[in-house]
Design an enzyme around this catalytic site. Structure first.
Site, short mmCIF file in Angstrom:
data_model
loop_
_atom_site.label_atom_id
_atom_site.label_comp_id
_atom_site.label_asym_id
_atom_site.label_seq_id
_atom_site.Cartn_x
_atom_site.Cartn_y
_atom_site.Cartn_z
N HIS A 1 -1.86 52.57 42.76
CA HIS A 1 -1.84 53.69 43.69
C HIS A 1 -2.31 54.92 42.91
O HIS A 1 -2.12 55.00 41.69
CB HIS A 1 -0.45 53.99 44.22
CG HIS A 1 0.25 52.86 44.91
ND1 HIS A 1 0.88 51.85 44.24
CD2 HIS A 1 0.44 52.63 46.24
CE1 HIS A 1 1.42 51.01 45.11
NE2 HIS A 1 1.17 51.46 46.33
N ASP B 1 0.30 56.39 40.79
CA ASP B 1 0.67 55.60 39.61
C ASP B 1 -0.06 56.07 38.37
O ASP B 1 0.50 56.09 37.27
CB ASP B 1 0.32 54.12 39.80
CG ASP B 1 1.04 53.47 40.95
OD1 ASP B 1 2.15 53.91 41.27
OD2 ASP B 1 0.49 52.51 41.52
#
Length: 435
Positions: free
Chosen positions: A100, A103
């Site tokens: 993501h 992340d």
């Protein structure tokens, strides 16, 4: 950064090996049904559970105490995570990773700063990918963690949130495209509602369909070749999720004419929470022409929650691999380890042990599935069960020109009186157990 105690890449040593960090069943170069295990399984390491999760749960805080979780400079921490991702891929001999946007980079004060942070780390990822010959299976945008998404992302009642999501997804898709990502995942995480007393369900469903259409249009505009993937997610965190399972998403895709551009990223744990099996969701997606990729994990069946444990159940994985092979295997998709070690597994090398054990379990599932197909007995039983449909008069009942009254007339004319036949389920289950 020195993190893992184990320094050498994990190798295949065969079933008799006593080395805990050696593959017993996963032999990347071994040919199975004309294709290497590496190409059959297409493993990927996920950023979030592997490098971002601190080991907390709703009833307890951090247990891992990773150094990068406590760095004063969040961009320095992001650089450390990027370095560790490619060290993890090297040690496990895995080709792909997934992320993501949140992340890989800190969110910052606003979207402009967030985008700049993501772009800066993406440049580091690009260099590391070239250096280590690694690839991006898919990227996605985190549209669930920030409090702005508490009422959903694309389905949020606030149009400003919808617009914000459009800007965030555009950038995440641009970054995924720039890194050569083979897919892009749409996973809002909170696309649902809590109660109808404050919800216009029809409006939110239309928002979801239009948002997905906008993403597909943009994919074509920038020349992104891979499919857009949706990950079905039932029950949590919303009371009613719009992206509940493959069947519910299929209905939306057909409504908006998106079934050729959008495919499914199916997770085992989510399939179970939706009241299905993993193999059911794969088989259904395949039969509808929307099978794409897999998030590989398992749930704690007594818990009723998304526990994201590493997949270790060989019989379950055998049935999963059987359906993957029947679906024609992966094209752009693969098996992403959307799984986390238990919060009591605090040693760094526990991450390696978890992946190695699950990779071996998947390899055994693949070998079992290949034996089942080569043996032919299961497929022969299925063919026999449906053999009546091979007769021309029965095939004709499914043609567009068929009519109810004509079929009824044939029943009376031929004096058709169906007699029940055994489905032989227990025999077939015994057959599978003796692979």
């Amino acid at each position: 950064m020195n993190f893992y105690l184990h320094k050498d890449a994990v190798k295949y040593e065969g079933p008799n090996s006593q080395n805990a960090l050696a593959f017993k069943w996963y032999n990347p170069s071994q040919q199975v049904m004309g294709k290497s295990m590496r190409d059959h399984l297409r493993f990927a390491v996920c950023y979030w559970h592997t490098l971002c999760w601190p080991g907390g749960d709703p009833f307890g805080g951090e247990t891992f105490n990773r150094e990068w979780h406590h760095m004063a400079d969040p961009m320095k921490a992001a650089e450390v995570k990027a370095e560790l991702m490619f060290e993890t891929l090297r040690l496990l001999d895995i080709d792909y990773f997934t992320f993501h946007d949140l992340d890989i980079a800190p969110e910052g004060k606003n979207l402009q700063e967030f985008n700049a942070n993501v772009s800066a780390i993406a440049k580091i990822l690009e260099k590391q990918m070239a250096k280590h010959n690694k690839k991006l299976l898919w990227g996605t945008a985190n549209m669930f963690s920030n409090r702005r998404f508490m009422a959903g992302a694309a389905t949020n009642p606030d149009p400003d949130v919808f617009a914000y999501c459009a800007a965030q997804v555009k950038h995440a898709l641009d970054v995924t495209h720039g890194l050569g990502g083979e897919n892009y995942v749409m996973w809002g995480g909170r696309e649902g509602y809590e109660t109808l007393i404050n919800t216009r369900i029809g409006h939110e469903l239309h928002q979801a369909g239009r948002f997905l259409s906008l993403v597909v249009d943009y994919k074509h505009k920038i020349g992104f070749k891979g499919p857009i993937l949706i990950e079905p997610k039932p029950k949590e965190p919303s009371t009613h999720q719009y992206d509940y399972d493959v069947a519910s998403i299929w209905g939306m895709l057909k409504s908006y004419g998106l079934e050729k551009d959008v495919k499914m990223n199916i997770e085992q744990n989510h399939a179970i929470l939706a009241g299905h099996t993993f193999e059911h969701e794969i088989a259904l997606a395949s039969s509808l022409g929307i099978f794409g990729s897999l998030d590989l994990n398992r749930g704690g069946y007594q818990v009723g929650w998304d526990t994201d444990q590493f997949a270790m159940n060989v019989p379950e994985l055998t049935l999963m691999m059987l359906e993957v092979i029947r679906a024609g295997g992966f094209t752009t998709g693969g098996m992403n380890f959307d799984a986390k070690i238990r919060r009591q597994s605090i040693d760094p090398d526990d991450l390696l042990h978890a992946h190695v054990a699950s990779m071996d379990a998947c390899a055994r599932g693949l070998l079992n599935a290949a034996k089942i197909i080569a043996d032919g007995k299961l497929d022969a039983e299925i063919a026999k069960r449906y053999s009546g449909w091979d007769k021309p008069e029965n095939k004709a009942m499914l043609d567009k020109g068929a009519s109810l009254d004509a079929i009824a007339a044939r029943v009376h004319k031929d004096k058709i009186e169906p007699q029940p036949r055994s489905a032989r389920q227990e025999y077939l289950e015994g057959l599978l157990n003796n692979v």
